[in-house]
Design an enzyme around this catalytic site. Structure first.
Site, PDB file in Angstrom:
ATOM      1  N   HIS A  52      35.758  43.241  13.035  1.00 27.27           N
ATOM      2  CA  HIS A  52      35.463  44.426  12.759  1.00 27.27           C
ATOM      3  C   HIS A  52      35.676  44.765  14.473  1.00 27.27           C
ATOM      4  CE1 HIS A  52      32.380  44.369   9.303  1.00 27.27           C
ATOM      5  NE2 HIS A  52      32.374  42.963   9.987  1.00 27.27           N
ATOM      6  N   GLU A 134      31.699  41.687  15.597  1.00 24.84           N
ATOM      7  CA  GLU A 134      32.465  43.002  15.690  1.00 24.84           C
ATOM      8  C   GLU A 134      33.226  42.659  17.512  1.00 24.84           C
ATOM      9  OE1 GLU A 134      32.523  46.113  14.662  1.00 24.84           O
ATOM     10  OE2 GLU A 134      30.654  45.983  12.692  1.00 24.84           O
ATOM     11  N   HIS A 170      37.567  43.574   8.397  1.00 30.14           N
ATOM     12  CA  HIS A 170      37.170  44.840   8.157  1.00 30.14           C
ATOM     13  C   HIS A 170      37.894  46.135   6.542  1.00 30.14           C
ATOM     14  CE1 HIS A 170      33.035  47.844   8.044  1.00 30.14           C
ATOM     15  NE2 HIS A 170      33.211  46.971   6.627  1.00 30.14           N
ATOM     16  N   ASP A 180      39.332  48.688  10.414  1.00 31.30           N
ATOM     17  CA  ASP A 180      39.425  47.672  11.725  1.00 31.30           C
ATOM     18  C   ASP A 180      39.185  45.974  10.962  1.00 31.30           C
ATOM     19  OD1 ASP A 180      36.517  48.419  10.337  1.00 31.30           O
ATOM     20  OD2 ASP A 180      35.401  47.092  11.795  1.00 31.30           O
TER      21      ASP A 180
END
Length: 205
Positions: A52, A134, A170, A180
């Site tokens: 992400h 992330e 994602h 993302d």
């Protein structure tokens, strides 16, 4: 549109690197235990990595608002753009900052809340069987080399502990809803690291 550069990655020196402990926490990362998680379904095997991007406020780096969001401590009154985040319970297993710092919020043995409504190769609910990573960034700027170095180390560490089969984005498990890690993420690097151990899936599911 981002065009990937040809990059030759140096080998990781595994003698002094991180390990994934039995409790699902990595060594040599900043631990930030979040309450935003729950148990995985009984018998679920963690076979997928989902990548992400995130920044708060959007396009702003090096602050602590992402950390506050994952910890359930974000003050949604300080920025009008945060109104939609009020009461949101979200988390990721890992957050890799622009300088390569790695933070872990949830044990990989547990289910973090990063993917939402999602499908991968016919399996719904990707949170059940995935680890979320992330990267601090947006869909408009390149990611930093330090982030790729850190990401590779996390992937190598997880690969040694979990039955990882694939890495995806994602945007690929929630097409049309998410974008993302976006066009500026260099998937060619991940393919270079994979070396046949896991698949890199970048097609909408």
């Amino acid at each position: 549109m981002f065009i990937a550069r040809s990059v030759v990655e140096p080998p990781i020196n595994m003698t002094n690197t991180m390990i994934c402990e039995k409790d699902g926490w990595l060594t040599h990362v900043k631990r930030r235990p979040s309450t935003h998680y729950n148990e995985r379904p009984k018998g679920a095997l963690v076979s997928l990595i989902v990548l992400h991007f995130i920044s708060l406020p959007a396009g702003t780096f090096r602050g602590e608002d992402v950390d506050d969001l994952f910890m359930g401590q974000l003050n949604t009154e300080v920025n009008p753009d945060y109104a939609s985040l009020k009461g949101l319970r979200v988390s990721s297993h890992f957050f890799i900052r622009r300088d390569g710092e790695i933070r872990q919020y949830v044990s990989v043995n547990d289910r973090a809340w990063h993917a939402g409504l999602s499908t991968f190769e016919g399996r719904e609910g990707c949170n059940d069987f995935s680890v979320g990573i992330e990267l601090e960034g947006t869909g408009e700027v390149l990611f930093e080399d330090a982030q790729y170095v850190a990401l590779r180390e996390v992937l190598e560490t997880l690969d040694a502990r979990l039955p990882i089969e694939a890495v995806t984005g994602h945007e690929h498990i929630a097409p049309g809803r998410k974008a993302d890690p976006g066009p500026y993420f260099d998937w060619s690097r991940v393919r270079q690291w994979a070396k046949g151990r896991w698949r890199v899936v970048t097609t909408p599911q």
